[in-house]
Design an enzyme around this catalytic site. Structure first.
Site, PDB file in Angstrom:
ATOM      1  N   ASN A   1       0.862  -1.178   0.000  1.00  0.00           N
ATOM      2  CA  ASN A   1       0.000   0.000   0.000  1.00  0.00           C
ATOM      3  C   ASN A   1       0.902   1.232   0.000  1.00  0.00           C
ATOM      4  O   ASN A   1       1.480   1.577   1.017  1.00  0.00           O
ATOM      5  CB  ASN A   1      -0.886  -0.042   1.260  1.00  0.00           C
ATOM      6  CG  ASN A   1      -1.714   1.223   1.439  1.00  0.00           C
ATOM      7  OD1 ASN A   1      -1.789   2.060   0.538  1.00  0.00           O
ATOM      8  ND2 ASN A   1      -2.340   1.363   2.597  1.00  0.00           N
ATOM      9  N   TRP A   2       1.014   1.853  -1.159  1.00  0.00           N
ATOM     10  CA  TRP A   2       1.939   2.992  -1.293  1.00  0.00           C
ATOM     11  C   TRP A   2       1.394   4.256  -0.648  1.00  0.00           C
ATOM     12  O   TRP A   2       2.098   5.250  -0.536  1.00  0.00           O
ATOM     13  CB  TRP A   2       2.237   3.266  -2.764  1.00  0.00           C
ATOM     14  CG  TRP A   2       2.927   2.160  -3.508  1.00  0.00           C
ATOM     15  CD1 TRP A   2       3.286   0.919  -3.030  1.00  0.00           C
ATOM     16  CD2 TRP A   2       3.370   2.186  -4.872  1.00  0.00           C
ATOM     17  NE1 TRP A   2       3.905   0.190  -4.005  1.00  0.00           N
ATOM     18  CE2 TRP A   2       3.970   0.943  -5.153  1.00  0.00           C
ATOM     19  CE3 TRP A   2       3.308   3.142  -5.886  1.00  0.00           C
ATOM     20  CZ2 TRP A   2       4.507   0.632  -6.403  1.00  0.00           C
ATOM     21  CZ3 TRP A   2       3.834   2.845  -7.142  1.00  0.00           C
ATOM     22  CH2 TRP A   2       4.430   1.595  -7.391  1.00  0.00           C
ATOM     23  N   LYS A   3       0.133   4.251  -0.290  1.00  0.00           N
ATOM     24  CA  LYS A   3      -0.529   5.439   0.278  1.00  0.00           C
ATOM     25  C   LYS A   3      -0.301   6.646  -0.657  1.00  0.00           C
ATOM     26  O   LYS A   3      -0.258   6.461  -1.868  1.00  0.00           O
ATOM     27  CB  LYS A   3      -0.044   5.678   1.712  1.00  0.00           C
ATOM     28  CG  LYS A   3      -0.182   4.401   2.559  1.00  0.00           C
ATOM     29  CD  LYS A   3      -0.040   4.609   4.023  1.00  0.00           C
ATOM     30  CE  LYS A   3      -0.224   3.267   4.730  1.00  0.00           C
ATOM     31  NZ  LYS A   3      -0.130   3.379   6.184  1.00  0.00           N
TER      32      LYS A   3
ATOM     33  N   HIS B   1      -9.533   0.998   4.689  1.00  0.00           N
ATOM     34  CA  HIS B   1      -8.279   1.164   5.441  1.00  0.00           C
ATOM     35  C   HIS B   1      -8.543   2.106   6.624  1.00  0.00           C
ATOM     36  O   HIS B   1      -9.350   3.038   6.510  1.00  0.00           O
ATOM     37  CB  HIS B   1      -7.197   1.738   4.518  1.00  0.00           C
ATOM     38  CG  HIS B   1      -5.839   1.747   5.147  1.00  0.00           C
ATOM     39  ND1 HIS B   1      -5.452   2.735   6.029  1.00  0.00           N
ATOM     40  CD2 HIS B   1      -4.807   0.882   5.066  1.00  0.00           C
ATOM     41  CE1 HIS B   1      -4.217   2.462   6.444  1.00  0.00           C
ATOM     42  NE2 HIS B   1      -3.802   1.340   5.873  1.00  0.00           N
TER      43      HIS B   1
ATOM     44  N   GLU C   1      -6.968   4.522   7.751  1.00  0.00           N
ATOM     45  CA  GLU C   1      -6.777   5.954   7.458  1.00  0.00           C
ATOM     46  C   GLU C   1      -8.018   6.523   6.766  1.00  0.00           C
ATOM     47  O   GLU C   1      -8.389   7.682   6.991  1.00  0.00           O
ATOM     48  CB  GLU C   1      -5.507   6.149   6.609  1.00  0.00           C
ATOM     49  CG  GLU C   1      -4.251   5.975   7.458  1.00  0.00           C
ATOM     50  CD  GLU C   1      -3.029   5.455   6.728  1.00  0.00           C
ATOM     51  OE1 GLU C   1      -2.978   5.524   5.488  1.00  0.00           O
ATOM     52  OE2 GLU C   1      -2.106   4.966   7.414  1.00  0.00           O
TER      53      GLU C   1
ATOM     54  N   GLU D   1      -5.405  -5.040  10.638  1.00  0.00           N
ATOM     55  CA  GLU D   1      -4.361  -4.047  10.872  1.00  0.00           C
ATOM     56  C   GLU D   1      -4.638  -3.286  12.168  1.00  0.00           C
ATOM     57  O   GLU D   1      -5.443  -2.339  12.168  1.00  0.00           O
ATOM     58  CB  GLU D   1      -4.321  -3.042   9.723  1.00  0.00           C
ATOM     59  CG  GLU D   1      -3.993  -3.647   8.383  1.00  0.00           C
ATOM     60  CD  GLU D   1      -3.413  -2.596   7.440  1.00  0.00           C
ATOM     61  OE1 GLU D   1      -2.285  -2.765   6.997  1.00  0.00           O
ATOM     62  OE2 GLU D   1      -4.105  -1.589   7.176  1.00  0.00           O
TER      63      GLU D   1
ATOM     64  N   GLY E   1       2.613   2.120  10.708  1.00  0.00           N
ATOM     65  CA  GLY E   1       3.570   3.216  10.546  1.00  0.00           C
ATOM     66  C   GLY E   1       4.350   3.558  11.804  1.00  0.00           C
ATOM     67  O   GLY E   1       5.013   4.593  11.871  1.00  0.00           O
TER      68      GLY E   1
ATOM     69  N   SER F   1       3.517  -2.297  10.279  1.00  0.00           N
ATOM     70  CA  SER F   1       4.967  -2.392  10.486  1.00  0.00           C
ATOM     71  C   SER F   1       5.549  -3.748  10.096  1.00  0.00           C
ATOM     72  O   SER F   1       6.440  -4.276  10.772  1.00  0.00           O
ATOM     73  CB  SER F   1       5.321  -2.028  11.935  1.00  0.00           C
ATOM     74  OG  SER F   1       4.959  -0.677  12.197  1.00  0.00           O
TER      75      SER F   1
ATOM     76  N   GLY G   1       4.941   1.301   4.634  1.00  0.00           N
ATOM     77  CA  GLY G   1       6.272   1.894   4.471  1.00  0.00           C
ATOM     78  C   GLY G   1       7.277   0.990   3.770  1.00  0.00           C
ATOM     79  O   GLY G   1       8.036   1.443   2.899  1.00  0.00           O
TER      80      GLY G   1
HETATM   81  P1  PGA Z   1       2.900   0.176   7.600  1.00  0.00           P
HETATM   82  O1  PGA Z   1       1.420   0.429   7.029  1.00  0.00           O
HETATM   83  O2  PGA Z   1       3.407  -1.102   6.974  1.00  0.00           O
HETATM   84  O3  PGA Z   1       3.698   1.373   7.176  1.00  0.00           O
HETATM   85  O4  PGA Z   1       2.778   0.049   9.079  1.00  0.00           O
HETATM   86  C1  PGA Z   1       0.530  -0.629   6.833  1.00  0.00           C
HETATM   87  C2  PGA Z   1      -0.771  -0.133   6.261  1.00  0.00           C
HETATM   88  O5  PGA Z   1      -1.229   0.961   6.609  1.00  0.00           O
HETATM   89  O6  PGA Z   1      -1.402  -0.831   5.440  1.00  0.00           O
END
Ligand code: PGA
Length: 252
Positions: A9-11, A97, A99, A169, A175, A215, A237
């Site tokens: 997931n590149w966001k 997600h 976010e 998640e 993150g 993470s 990330g």
């Molecule tokens: P992260 O994000 O690997 O940077 O913790 C995971 C995600 O939000 O899907």
């Protein structure tokens, strides 16, 4: 046997040129592998160029979007429809997600409509769920996850749910560099599989794929993947560099 699914997931990262560089790097590192269903989820504007690169090079790499609207078209300023995604060769879509839920007001009902629409359009949904730190600390993890999963699955037929990917998640692990322990991740992923068994049957529960996200790194992926109920990872990330993401995909 459930095929592991590892999605990056590149966001909101990578300009068009950077996206192509990243995928070209992945081509060098993982082009031949098919032990894992590997997927990249770039921002919308990168989808055409990344999709072109994947098909030109004949890569076995899924192309995912990070969100979509459930409607086919219409007066929805700023939104992107499922048909627009499939038109570009998109195969997967992340839905709900944390976010999107926390920053953009997505609800469980909206998640359910999007998952339904994704299946109707032949897209592979990756439906996300997970608790905040406060909810975990007050012992609400199972209630929160169960509410999200049950509502997300509402009225979905068993054939669809068998083919679903659910990403667990924990929000406190996203993150932060602090992944859930493998035991905690397994416990909740096992709990989710149990929920699917209770709502449908054990056959459906045995085929649904459950990812862990938060993470994930090349260092912890093998240990996570060794857990019975963890069938893959949703990676933020660590998906932004070709060599790092490749090491996660090639974990075994
Ligand atoms: P992260 O994000 O690997 O940077 O913790 C995971 C995600 O939000 O899907």
């Amino acid at each position: 046997m459930r095929k592991p699914v590892i999605a990056g997931n590149w966001k909101m990262n990578k300009l068009v040129g950077e996206a192509s560089e990243l995928v070209a790097g992945l081509w060098e590192e993982i082009s031949g592998q098919d032990a894992v269903e590997a997927v990249v989820c770039p921002p919308f504007v990168d989808l055409p160029s990344v999709g072109r690169l994947i098909s030109e090079r004949g890569m076995t790499l899924g192309l995912g979007a990070q969100n979509m609207h459930w409607e086919e078209s219409g007066a929805f300023t700023g939104e992107v429809s499922p048909g627009m995604l499939t038109d570009l060769g998109v195969t997967h879509v992340i839905i709900g997600h944390s976010e999107r839920r926390q920053l953009f007001g997505e609800t469980d009902q909206g998640v359910n409509r999007k998952v339904t629409s994704a299946f109707e359009h032949g897209l592979q949904p990756i439906m996300c769920c997970g608790e905040t730190l406060k909810q975990r600390e007050s012992g609400q993890t199972e209630d929160v996850v169960s509410g999200q999963v049950k509502c997300g699955l509402f009225e979905l037929p068993a054939e669809w749910v068998s083919g679903l990917v659910i990403a667990y998640e924990p929000i406190w692990a996203i993150g932060t560099g602090v992944a859930a322990s493998t035991a905690d991740a397994q416990e909740v992923c096992g709990y989710i599989r149990g929920l699917v068994a209770a709502e449908y049957d054990t056959g459906v529960a045995e085929s649904v794929r459950i990812q862990y996200g938060g993470s994930v790194t090349p260092e912890n992926i093998s240990e996570l993947m060794a857990m019975d109920d963890i069938d893959g990872a949703l990676v933020g990330g660590a998906s932004l560099k070709a060599d790092v993401f490749s090491r996660i995909v090639m974990f075994s």
